[in-house]
Design a protein around this motif. Structure first.
Motif, mmCIF file in Angstrom:
data_model
loop_
_atom_site.group_PDB
_atom_site.id
_atom_site.type_symbol
_atom_site.label_atom_id
_atom_site.label_comp_id
_atom_site.label_asym_id
_atom_site.label_seq_id
_atom_site.Cartn_x
_atom_site.Cartn_y
_atom_site.Cartn_z
ATOM 1 N N CYS A 24 0.877 -1.182 0.000
ATOM 2 C CA CYS A 24 0.000 0.000 0.000
ATOM 3 C C CYS A 24 0.905 1.220 0.000
ATOM 4 C CB CYS A 24 -0.863 0.030 1.257
ATOM 5 S SG CYS A 24 -2.223 -1.128 1.149
ATOM 6 N N GLN A 71 0.277 3.974 1.553
ATOM 7 C CA GLN A 71 0.271 4.481 2.934
ATOM 8 C C GLN A 71 -0.730 3.642 3.720
ATOM 9 O OE1 GLN A 71 -0.129 8.891 3.507
ATOM 10 N NE2 GLN A 71 -1.960 8.295 4.640
ATOM 11 N N LYS A 72 -0.459 3.398 4.988
ATOM 12 C CA LYS A 72 -1.410 2.614 5.782
ATOM 13 C C LYS A 72 -2.576 3.497 6.245
ATOM 14 C CE LYS A 72 -1.282 -1.217 7.545
ATOM 15 N NZ LYS A 72 -1.924 -2.475 7.081
ATOM 16 N N CYS A 73 -3.788 3.011 6.087
ATOM 17 C CA CYS A 73 -4.952 3.727 6.616
ATOM 18 C C CYS A 73 -4.961 3.551 8.146
ATOM 19 C CB CYS A 73 -6.229 3.172 6.011
ATOM 20 S SG CYS A 73 -6.218 3.260 4.207
ATOM 21 N N TYR A 121 -7.117 2.739 10.268
ATOM 22 C CA TYR A 121 -7.936 1.688 10.886
ATOM 23 C C TYR A 121 -7.494 0.285 10.456
ATOM 24 C CZ TYR A 121 -9.830 1.878 6.189
ATOM 25 O OH TYR A 121 -9.936 1.881 4.829
ATOM 26 N N CYS A 122 -6.458 0.212 9.589
ATOM 27 C CA CYS A 122 -6.216 -1.043 8.881
ATOM 28 C C CYS A 122 -5.367 -2.037 9.661
ATOM 29 C CB CYS A 122 -5.528 -0.731 7.558
ATOM 30 S SG CYS A 122 -5.141 -2.223 6.632
ATOM 31 N N PHE A 164 -5.045 -5.173 8.107
ATOM 32 C CA PHE A 164 -4.798 -6.210 7.097
ATOM 33 C C PHE A 164 -3.290 -6.393 6.933
ATOM 34 C CE2 PHE A 164 -8.731 -4.214 5.017
ATOM 35 C CZ PHE A 164 -9.586 -5.016 5.745
ATOM 36 N N SER A 210 -0.772 -5.673 5.153
ATOM 37 C CA SER A 210 -0.310 -4.833 4.044
ATOM 38 C C SER A 210 0.724 -3.854 4.598
ATOM 39 C CB SER A 210 -1.479 -4.074 3.426
ATOM 40 O OG SER A 210 -1.949 -3.094 4.315
ATOM 41 N N GLY A 235 -5.840 -7.191 -1.432
ATOM 42 C CA GLY A 235 -4.663 -6.659 -0.752
ATOM 43 C C GLY A 235 -4.979 -6.054 0.586
ATOM 44 N N GLY A 236 -4.093 -5.145 0.946
ATOM 45 C CA GLY A 236 -3.168 -4.365 0.164
ATOM 46 C C GLY A 236 -3.869 -3.625 -1.009
ATOM 47 N N THR A 237 -3.041 -3.195 -1.907
ATOM 48 C CA THR A 237 -3.554 -2.446 -3.062
ATOM 49 C C THR A 237 -3.001 -3.024 -4.366
ATOM 50 O OG1 THR A 237 -3.556 -0.459 -1.659
ATOM 51 C CG2 THR A 237 -3.858 -0.116 -4.012
ATOM 52 N N ASN A 245 -7.412 0.774 -5.189
ATOM 53 C CA ASN A 245 -7.727 2.057 -4.563
ATOM 54 C C ASN A 245 -7.625 3.165 -5.597
ATOM 55 O OD1 ASN A 245 -8.404 1.294 -1.905
ATOM 56 N ND2 ASN A 245 -6.266 0.742 -1.601
ATOM 57 N N ARG A 251 -7.121 7.782 4.438
ATOM 58 C CA ARG A 251 -7.103 7.365 3.023
ATOM 59 C C ARG A 251 -6.290 8.401 2.242
ATOM 60 N NH1 ARG A 251 -8.918 2.318 2.002
ATOM 61 N NH2 ARG A 251 -9.448 2.973 -0.101
HETATM 62 S S1 SF4 Z 1 -5.118 -2.576 2.753
HETATM 63 FE FE1 SF4 Z 1 -6.715 -1.095 2.275
HETATM 64 S S2 SF4 Z 1 -7.355 -0.356 4.267
HETATM 65 FE FE2 SF4 Z 1 -5.348 -1.324 4.553
HETATM 66 S S3 SF4 Z 1 -3.845 0.296 4.337
HETATM 67 FE FE3 SF4 Z 1 -4.101 -0.620 2.342
HETATM 68 S S4 SF4 Z 1 -5.658 0.655 1.362
HETATM 69 FE FE4 SF4 Z 1 -5.775 1.084 3.531
#
Ligand code: SF4
Length: 374
Positions: A14, A16-18, A20-21, A23, A25, A59-61, A93, A130
């Motif tokens: 990704c 950048q990390k969101c 709340y994430c 996952f 990634s 993902g991820g992205t 994204n 985001r």
């Molecule tokens: S996986 Fe999705 S929610 Fe998590 S950081 Fe990447 S874009 Fe953001």
């Protein structure tokens, strides 16, 4: 034994990390992209021996991959057998969509896109970390339609900090105006280990009250129904016949192969999990052609529990006959007490064939599902 399977491919990058994430990634690992894709392609070649009926690159992205990486992945996926009606989804994204990348996806056979919008309001997008804004989302949607994609999902979130019911209504209205084939609406969960978790401990997260969140969900149910979307799973809505076939595999406990960091597989009652760390994944794949770090054979008890709490996520619930065929025992002999309890308080409904959540049961689904743990 089934002669076809579903395939999940994980792209852990990704930009950048969101906030709340949770996952698996990572940001700042772009230098590993090509080595990762090469390792991933050998895993796919090793593991996929059957025809695949659905592919989901998530993902991820995935849209953050460079064009070179996408071509490498295309070469690998061109070599696997797919059913004539394969559902092939790529998640992305908005900020990383481009005409060139969409053309590569088309040439790979991708026929479904899933775009992470989350909210219509730039202030909310910013507050959840985001990196895209509304403008880049509308561009990505238009680019996708122009490229000929006729099956698009849009991911949305509710219960966001600072989000009020009018924001949510505005999001749903504008998204429905775009007429995507599928919409997912997930409520924000503040997961341990995320920046949001730290903020919530310090009381710095202005989350809507539970009652407001409930109203948001209820509004989505009513509004999306009016706009022609069928509610087929707790968080998922689609135009008729446009349900996500890939996700139905998970909710129905069918076999799937997962490739990439942190990916899970479920094959003939055995669960496998890959290592999450990108460097270690590449190392393991190069060294021993496998990145599996955990293998677990489901017991009958595990299978029954999973059948229930995955199956009850579907709005039409579970089939009593299927339970009997799978486990050779009547569902009421195993779950009679808990089923009767929820039938009595009207959280579950039952007909000749199926058991499913009532409207109120959908709202309290976590509470209901917990009780199916044996
Ligand atoms: S996986 Fe999705 S929610 Fe998590 S950081 Fe990447 S874009 Fe953001």
């Amino acid at each position: 034994m089934e002669n076809k399977t579903a395939l999940y491919i994980h792209i852990p990058f990704c930009k950048q990390k969101c906030l709340y994430c949770d996952f698996p990634s990572f940001a700042g690992k772009e230098a590993l992209m090509m080595d990762y894709i090469k390792a991933l392609c050998s895993e796919i070649k090793n593991k996929v021996k059957k025809e695949v009926s659905t592919i989901f690159i998530g993902g991820g992205t995935p849209t953050y991959l460079s064009l070179e990486c996408l071509y490498e992945l295309k070469n690998c996926l061109d070599g696997i057998k797919k059913t004539h009606d394969v559902e092939f989804t790529v998640e992305g994204n908005p900020e990383s969509f481009s005409k060139e990348k969409l053309e590569v996806f088309k040439s790979m056979g991708v026929n479904r896109l899933s775009i992470g919008l989350q909210a219509w309001q730039n202030r909310l997008l910013k507050s959840i970390g985001r990196i895209h804004d509304l403008n880049s989302f509308t561009n990505s949607f238009k680019l996708s339609r122009d490229a000929g994609f006729k099956n698009i999902n849009i991911d949305l979130m509710f219960g966001l900090p600072g989000q009020n019911i009018d924001d949510w209504k505005e999001t749903l209205l504008n998204v429905a105006e775009l007429n995507p084939e599928h919409i997912s609406c997930y409520s924000l969960i503040v997961e341990e280990g995320t920046p949001f978790y730290g903020m919530s401990l310090k009381n710095k997260l202005d989350l809507p009250e539970e009652e407001i969140e409930r109203q948001m969900y209820e509004y989505a149910l009513i509004f999306l129904k009016k706009r022609g979307y069928e509610h087929y799973e707790i968080s998922n809505f689609s135009k008729h016949g446009m349900e996500s076939k890939h996700n139905m595999v998970y909710w129905s406990m069918d076999n799937y192969i997962g490739c990439g960091t942190g990916a899970h597989s479920f094959m003939n009652g055995i669960r496998y999990r890959n290592i999450e760390d990108i460097e270690k994944y590449i190392y393991m794949m190069n060294l021993k052609n496998s990145a599996v770090v955990e293998e677990y054979t489901n017991t009958d008890k595990d299978n029954m529990e999973e059948f229930m709490f995955m199956g009850l996520r579907k709005i039409n619930g579970i089939s009593k006959n299927e339970f009997k065929e799978k486990f050779n025992i009547d569902i009421h002999s195993v779950y009679g007490t808990v089923i009767n309890k929820f039938l009595n308080n009207k959280l579950l409904l039952e007909d000749n064939e199926r058991i499913y959540l009532s409207s109120r049961g959908i709202e309290l689904s976590n509470q209901v599902m917990c009780e199916f743990i044996l």
